[in-house]
Design an enzyme around this catalytic site. Structure first.
Site, PDB file in Angstrom:
ATOM      1  N   ARG A 224      50.705  98.442 -62.366  1.00 25.98           N
ATOM      2  CA  ARG A 224      51.379  97.185 -61.628  1.00 25.98           C
ATOM      3  C   ARG A 224      50.798  96.767 -60.375  1.00 25.98           C
ATOM      4  O   ARG A 224      50.359  97.801 -59.594  1.00 25.98           O
ATOM      5  CB  ARG A 224      52.676  97.725 -61.444  1.00 25.98           C
ATOM      6  CG  ARG A 224      53.492  98.129 -62.531  1.00 25.98           C
ATOM      7  CD  ARG A 224      53.653  97.266 -63.756  1.00 25.98           C
ATOM      8  NE  ARG A 224      54.619  96.343 -63.429  1.00 25.98           N
ATOM      9  CZ  ARG A 224      54.757  95.053 -64.213  1.00 25.98           C
ATOM     10  NH1 ARG A 224      53.922  95.038 -65.328  1.00 25.98           N
ATOM     11  NH2 ARG A 224      55.600  94.235 -63.907  1.00 25.98           N
ATOM     12  N   GLU A 253      51.932  87.109 -58.313  1.00 26.95           N
ATOM     13  CA  GLU A 253      51.220  86.652 -59.462  1.00 26.95           C
ATOM     14  C   GLU A 253      51.894  85.120 -59.801  1.00 26.95           C
ATOM     15  O   GLU A 253      52.947  85.065 -59.886  1.00 26.95           O
ATOM     16  CB  GLU A 253      51.120  87.381 -60.731  1.00 26.95           C
ATOM     17  CG  GLU A 253      50.251  88.661 -60.565  1.00 26.95           C
ATOM     18  CD  GLU A 253      50.321  89.563 -61.976  1.00 26.95           C
ATOM     19  OE1 GLU A 253      50.693  89.189 -62.834  1.00 26.95           O
ATOM     20  OE2 GLU A 253      49.856  90.723 -61.729  1.00 26.95           O
ATOM     21  N   HIS A 272      45.645  89.190 -64.979  1.00 27.81           N
ATOM     22  CA  HIS A 272      46.604  89.937 -65.813  1.00 27.81           C
ATOM     23  C   HIS A 272      46.641  89.822 -67.346  1.00 27.81           C
ATOM     24  O   HIS A 272      47.420  89.475 -67.933  1.00 27.81           O
ATOM     25  CB  HIS A 272      48.198  89.802 -65.385  1.00 27.81           C
ATOM     26  CG  HIS A 272      49.303  90.705 -65.695  1.00 27.81           C
ATOM     27  ND1 HIS A 272      50.253  90.985 -64.891  1.00 27.81           N
ATOM     28  CD2 HIS A 272      49.179  91.675 -66.513  1.00 27.81           C
ATOM     29  CE1 HIS A 272      51.106  91.937 -65.463  1.00 27.81           C
ATOM     30  NE2 HIS A 272      50.449  92.457 -66.315  1.00 27.81           N
TER      31      HIS A 272
END
Length: 315
Positions: A224, A253, A272
């Site tokens: 994370r 993000e 990601h």
């Protein structure tokens, strides 16, 4: 017989739930309509796992879904005190991303050891520059996170003859506890963050931790974003306290175009994507359908999250 209502927090493309046709009433919501529709749903599918709307929309009192499933391994984006205190069951997508993420980490390790990013840069410059690169076999890695993703990463690195240690929340056979972390990363060539985001892990990779690592070490985060103090990592790379890093997750993000992280020397940035292989959405949909059928039949659900800890307990 009353047909249960499934509320889907939408993201494109929508999940394929064909096997449930006629067995469930499917309704859809976005961030702006979630709060209004939550009290009328039996089950919530958080298909948009980038959204944090559940935190704000979750009803403190009164009707609420009996089960929430998120199409992600992490649950920090939806957990709030009201949900944690409720009797609602929370499940996650444990198992779908293990192998793809492990492959991605192995690819990063090999590409950094073999200086592939630099090779591509020199190719674009039409520059022939012979170099010597690092042998991966015989190096040491520490994987922080003892869940299925962390264990699969360790297994794949061991297949490359990397001596690998795993650090988890509590020590047991084959797993080191948090008290061993500094000692292990001080000797590691590779440090991989694969832990869930909890109160204990938030910002765990800070300036002190990067200072503990040896100058030849490289750091990878596929866990994370908030596990890492990003300014501290940027400073560690700029001052060459460590040799390189790769981030696939970030505290905010998508990463803003003007973020200084794009230009940090020695840092590989990816959006990601470490667990997202061809067909991954279909796997997530199929997993949810299987869980639904267990729930519909009154059988115990799999991948049940400990809402206090923030992850699925296990090894």
């Amino acid at each position: 017989m009353t047909v249960p209502t499934l509320l889907v927090l939408d993201a494109d493309p929508l999940p394929r739930l064909g096997r449930l046709t006629g067995r469930v009433r499917v309704e859809h919501a976005d961030d702006s309509t979630l709060a209004e529709r939550l009290p009328h749903a039996d089950v919530l599918l958080v298909w948009d796992f980038t959204s944090t709307a559940v935190r704000d929309a979750w009803p403190g009192e009164g009707p609420r879904p009996r089960w929430v499933h998120t199409a992600s391994a992490g649950v920090d984006h939806l957990m709030c005190p009201e949900l944690a205190a409720s009797d609602t069951v929370v499940t996650n997508a444990r198992g779908v991303f293990d192998q793809p993420i492990a492959e991605y980490v192995a690819a990063l390790v090999l590409s950094m050891a073999k200086e592939l990013p630099r090779t591509w840069e020199l190719q674009r410059e039409r520059t022939w520059r012979h170099r010597e690169t690092q042998r991966v076999a015989g190096t040491r890695a520490v994987v922080v996170g003892s869940g299925p993703i962390g264990r699969t990463i360790a297994r794949l690195l061991k297949a490359l003859d990397v001596t690998t240690a795993i650090v988890g929340r509590t020590p047991h056979t084959g797993i080191h506890g948090p008290e061993d972390l500094d000692r292990l990363i001080a000797r590691a060539d590779w440090v991989v963050a694969a832990a869930p985001l909890t109160e204990q892990t938030y910002g765990m990779f800070d300036a002190r931790r990067f200072d503990v690592m040896q100058p030849s070490a490289r750091f990878v985060n596929i866990g994370r974003g908030a596990l890492v103090v990003e300014d501290a990592l940027a400073e560690a790379l700029a001052k060459r306290w460590i040799a390189g890093a790769a981030l696939d997750v970030f505290e905010h993000e998508p990463l803003a175009p003007d973020s200084p992280l794009w230009e940090v020397p020695g840092l590989i940035v990816s959006p990601h994507m470490s667990g997202d292989t061809v067909g991954w959405r279909d796997e997530l949909g199929a997993q949810f359908v299987e869980l639904w059928e267990r729930w519909e039949a009154g059988r115990p659900l799999l991948n049940v999250v400990d809402k206090k800890r923030g992850y699925v307990p296990g090894r």
